[in-house]
Scaffold this active site. Structure first.
Site, PDB file in Angstrom:
ATOM      1  CG  HIS A 136      43.679  -2.161  45.831  1.00  0.00           C
ATOM      2  ND1 HIS A 136      44.268  -1.727  45.282  1.00  0.00           N
ATOM      3  CD2 HIS A 136      42.871  -1.780  46.964  1.00  0.00           C
ATOM      4  CE1 HIS A 136      44.447  -0.848  46.340  1.00  0.00           C
ATOM      5  NE2 HIS A 136      43.261  -0.651  47.120  1.00  0.00           N
ATOM      6  CG  HIS A 158      44.844  -4.389  48.351  1.00  0.00           C
ATOM      7  ND1 HIS A 158      43.704  -4.533  48.613  1.00  0.00           N
ATOM      8  CD2 HIS A 158      44.665  -5.902  47.964  1.00  0.00           C
ATOM      9  CE1 HIS A 158      42.757  -5.600  48.983  1.00  0.00           C
ATOM     10  NE2 HIS A 158      43.335  -6.678  48.338  1.00  0.00           N
ATOM     11  CD  GLU A 191      44.215   0.805  50.144  1.00  0.00           C
ATOM     12  OE1 GLU A 191      43.572   0.124  50.394  1.00  0.00           O
ATOM     13  OE2 GLU A 191      44.441   2.149  49.061  1.00  0.00           O
ATOM     14  CG  HIS A 212      42.080   2.833  44.564  1.00  0.00           C
ATOM     15  ND1 HIS A 212      42.101   3.119  45.766  1.00  0.00           N
ATOM     16  CD2 HIS A 212      41.751   1.810  45.938  1.00  0.00           C
ATOM     17  CE1 HIS A 212      42.720   3.162  47.424  1.00  0.00           C
ATOM     18  NE2 HIS A 212      42.405   2.223  46.782  1.00  0.00           N
ATOM     19  CG  HIS A 261      33.488   5.167  48.392  1.00  0.00           C
ATOM     20  ND1 HIS A 261      32.853   4.408  48.620  1.00  0.00           N
ATOM     21  CD2 HIS A 261      34.534   4.804  48.854  1.00  0.00           C
ATOM     22  CE1 HIS A 261      33.224   2.904  50.046  1.00  0.00           C
ATOM     23  NE2 HIS A 261      34.755   3.901  49.950  1.00  0.00           N
ATOM     24  CE1 TYR A 274      36.019  -4.014  53.662  1.00  0.00           C
ATOM     25  CE2 TYR A 274      36.330  -4.847  51.570  1.00  0.00           C
ATOM     26  CZ  TYR A 274      36.770  -4.054  52.945  1.00  0.00           C
ATOM     27  OH  TYR A 274      36.770  -2.756  52.278  1.00  0.00           O
TER      28      TYR A 274
HETATM   29 FE   LIG Z   1      42.629   0.443  48.964  1.00  0.00          FE
END
Ligand SMILES: [Fe+2]
Length: 439
Positions: free
Chosen positions: A372, A366, A343, A337, A294, A352
């Site tokens: 999160h 976040h 964010e 992470h 990813h 989503y």
């Molecule tokens: Fe993030």
């Protein structure tokens, strides 16, 4: 008179030096000089500087207006009370919790008439417009047009993300229609008015330091992500209208207003590279891994406002558009992470991919170093999925404002908007161990 907003013409390109004349006044741009003794049609010349006079050529931005009356023709400013717009971050306690907001309310016109200015509320932010360093995130929710009222932000640039309802935006440079799944940027000092045809809602990112620019592409090469030609800037349009007109100016985080006896949209012609623009997010060219893993979300950056720290943004505007997912033997949703950046996410439409309960018109925050990642259901499903090529995020469009600043939340966003989802932490409370133990 422009009657059909769908047929408006735009200049194409990002950061170009444009020349624009209202077709009703051909040759209204002076020939060969910026400030002739007498301008064509008896217009006034006026410069709008978006960078210091001495900024390096590659970043220098300014525009010359040719207008019926210069902007200086206005009554003194007087303060306007606003409980919802603030840049004073020391009024609330620090809060590192993961925060999710249910969709923000759109006021009903039967209850209260609210235009874009009335309906603008600060969610979070950091820094200080006085020292020209920082950013703020706001929600707008309105049901009325800004009749004979203009807004002007002396503190920074606005990046506006409509989520519900199209915005008909009149600026000193001309007009633009901005619908959900499009965005626009209106820079510091530019007067604009927002008209709506229905109750409307969206998100605003404000940056104090710098202007937005396209991200560097590095090894991606010369093409991809947001292509410069897809950015559209209004073409000159004016009205010569005497009326009682109000300009509301945000200055050092507070609102002030001033009366004019005419519409401020009296620019007959302009030229320069400091101009508002819009962009259709559906034109974004998505780049991603076609082998494994990813990638970091920076591959989805549409625009960035750089800080003085190399490679680190005051704020990035990032989108998660519909795309193919093809990585093999990979946990495909976003990884778990903790991030030195903060964010803020919003959802323009659809569902989503990484979480249940995140609704269009809502948001999540976040904060710096707060853990999160996907919720339990997403994790359990993704570790079992067959990693075949598939379309993801189909019919949806999420975005992120990612900032190197640590954001403080306002009283409105945490209390008085009554939209905080106090159960958000439960997304992760059913995560279970998969550890097999030593063998
Ligand atoms: Fe993030």
């Amino acid at each position: 008179m422009v009657t059909d907003w769908e047929d408006l013409k735009y200049h194409s390109g990002f950061g170009n030096h444009f020349s624009s004349e209202d077709p009703r006044c051909p040759n209204s741009l002076p020939k060969d000089q910026n400030s002739p003794q007498i301008c064509p049609y008896g217009l006034y010349a006026e410069q709008l500087s978006g960078t210091a006079f001495t900024a390096p050529r590659e970043t220098n931005q300014r525009t010359w207006f040719y207008r019926i009356l210069p902007a200086v023709f206005h009554e003194p400013f007087s303060p306007v009370k606003s409980d919802l717009i603030t840049n004073q971050w020391d009024k609330s306690e620090p809060n590192p919790n993961r925060t999710r907001w249910n969709p923000f309310d759109i006021p009903s016109i039967e209850d209260e008439k609210k235009d874009f200015i009335d309906g603008l509320a600060t969610v979070c932010g950091a820094g200080d417009p006085c020292s020209r360093h920082g950013a703020a995130i706001s929600i707008y929710a309105c049901n009325s047009s800004m009749n004979d009222r203009a807004f002007c932000n002396a503190d920074g640039d606005f990046l506006i993300v409509p989520q519900h309802g199209a915005l008909r935006i009149t600026t000193e440079f001309g007009r633009m229609l901005v619908k959900p799944e499009e965005i626009c940027v209106i820079q510091q000092g530019i007067r604009f008015s927002v008209d709506v045809d229905q109750p409307s809602r969206g998100y605003v990112l404000e940056v104090f330091d710098n202007h937005f620019r396209l991200p560097d592409l590095g090894p991606i090469g010369a093409n991809g992500l947001a292509n410069p030609r897809d950015f559209e800037t209004p073409t000159a349009w004016y009205e010569d209208r005497e009326c009682e007109f109000i300009v509301v100016q945000k200055y050092q985080g507070s609102l002030f207003q001033s009366k004019l006896n005419h519409s401020c949209y009296d620019v007959v012609a302009w030229h320069g590279n400091y101009a508002p623009y819009k962009y259709d997010l559906r034109k974004f060219v998505v780049v991603n891994s076609v082998s494994i893993d990813h990638m970091d979300p920076s591959i989805f950056t549409v625009l960035t406002c750089p800080s003085l720290k190399h490679g680190t943004a005051i704020a990035d505007f990032v989108i998660f558009p519909p795309r193919w997912s093809v990585q093999e033997h990979t946990f495909r949703p976003p990884y778990y992470h903790r991030n030195c950046m903060t964010e803020f996410m919003g959802l323009i439409t659809g569902k989503y991919e990484a979480k249940e309960g995140f609704q269009a018109g809502g948001a999540t925050l976040h904060s710096c170093m707060t853990p999160h990642g996907p919720d339990s259901a997403c994790y359990e499903s993704a570790i079992k999925d067959e990693c075949k090529p598939m379309r993801i995020a189909e019919g949806s469009l999420a975005f992120m404002f990612e900032t190197s600043l640590s954001l403080a939340l306002t009283h409105w966003s945490m209390k008085s908007c009554h939209r905080v989802d106090h159960d958000y932490f439960k997304c992760w409370s059913s995560l279970r161990k998969h550890f097999t133990g030593p063998k």
